[in-house]
Design a protein around this motif. Sequence first.
Motif, PDB file in Angstrom:
ATOM      1  N   HIS A   1       0.808  -1.221   0.000  1.00  0.00           N
ATOM      2  CA  HIS A   1       0.000   0.000   0.000  1.00  0.00           C
ATOM      3  C   HIS A   1       0.841   1.270   0.000  1.00  0.00           C
ATOM      4  O   HIS A   1       0.265   2.359  -0.038  1.00  0.00           O
ATOM      5  CB  HIS A   1      -0.936   0.022   1.212  1.00  0.00           C
ATOM      6  N   LEU A   2       2.153   1.151   0.043  1.00  0.00           N
ATOM      7  CA  LEU A   2       3.006   2.336   0.152  1.00  0.00           C
ATOM      8  C   LEU A   2       3.236   3.019  -1.189  1.00  0.00           C
ATOM      9  O   LEU A   2       3.606   2.374  -2.168  1.00  0.00           O
ATOM     10  CB  LEU A   2       4.357   1.976   0.773  1.00  0.00           C
ATOM     11  N   ALA A   3       3.051   4.334  -1.202  1.00  0.00           N
ATOM     12  CA  ALA A   3       3.314   5.144  -2.389  1.00  0.00           C
ATOM     13  C   ALA A   3       4.736   5.698  -2.278  1.00  0.00           C
ATOM     14  O   ALA A   3       4.958   6.812  -1.813  1.00  0.00           O
ATOM     15  CB  ALA A   3       2.298   6.271  -2.501  1.00  0.00           C
ATOM     16  N   VAL A   4       5.699   4.879  -2.659  1.00  0.00           N
ATOM     17  CA  VAL A   4       7.113   5.249  -2.678  1.00  0.00           C
ATOM     18  C   VAL A   4       7.640   4.960  -4.081  1.00  0.00           C
ATOM     19  O   VAL A   4       6.970   4.334  -4.897  1.00  0.00           O
ATOM     20  CB  VAL A   4       7.922   4.461  -1.626  1.00  0.00           C
ATOM     21  N   ASP A   5       8.852   5.402  -4.363  1.00  0.00           N
ATOM     22  CA  ASP A   5       9.424   5.122  -5.685  1.00  0.00           C
ATOM     23  C   ASP A   5       9.607   3.627  -5.904  1.00  0.00           C
ATOM     24  O   ASP A   5       9.344   3.124  -6.992  1.00  0.00           O
ATOM     25  CB  ASP A   5      10.760   5.842  -5.862  1.00  0.00           C
ATOM     26  N   ALA A   6      10.076   2.915  -4.882  1.00  0.00           N
ATOM     27  CA  ALA A   6      10.286   1.471  -5.027  1.00  0.00           C
ATOM     28  C   ALA A   6       9.992   0.760  -3.720  1.00  0.00           C
ATOM     29  O   ALA A   6      10.331   1.262  -2.642  1.00  0.00           O
ATOM     30  CB  ALA A   6      11.720   1.167  -5.442  1.00  0.00           C
TER      31      ALA A   6
END
Length: 178
Positions: free
Chosen positions: A14-19
């Motif tokens: 669920h994380l909105a990170v680059d990777a």
Amino acid sequence: MKTKIELVQADITHLAVDAIVNAANKTLLGGGGVDGAIHRAAGPQLLAACILLGGCETGQAKITEGYKLPARFVIHAVGPVWHGGRANEEKLLADCYRNSLALAQERDLKSIAFPAISTGAYRFPIGRAASIAVGTAREFLGQNPGSLERVVFVLFSEEDYRVYCDAYRSAFGTQGPG
């Protein structure tokens, strides 16, 4: 630019990170635990991309698109199976983190999220794994200032989160994770 190491108790898919980093097996074709969850959330395109990668050796990492995940990329890192510390497991685990961070840096990514690699079915002791994870990230970021803005350790269980908090305090002194 200040780099920030964070600890969160959450679902990494669920994380909105680059990777996000996948605790993958050598085939890269999916499996149980975090690996299966990432493959399910990303959709069938992830499996198709992983087939083209031709597997990955323990301690190494490879990158694909994130497909249906909020993360733009998935870095697939193959952690070691725990054999009581007699098979170079600690170095191989550190290599997973180091090689994943290096891939993120090469792609000019600013944020990366890690699960607790090798601590599930691969039976790596969580306390040792946490110390290696946090210590390796701290060392990499110290040697490569400005390369990443956020390194997030994502722990699924409350107990794993507490163990990582202890490792963080040991690595950084009395300040708490941020």
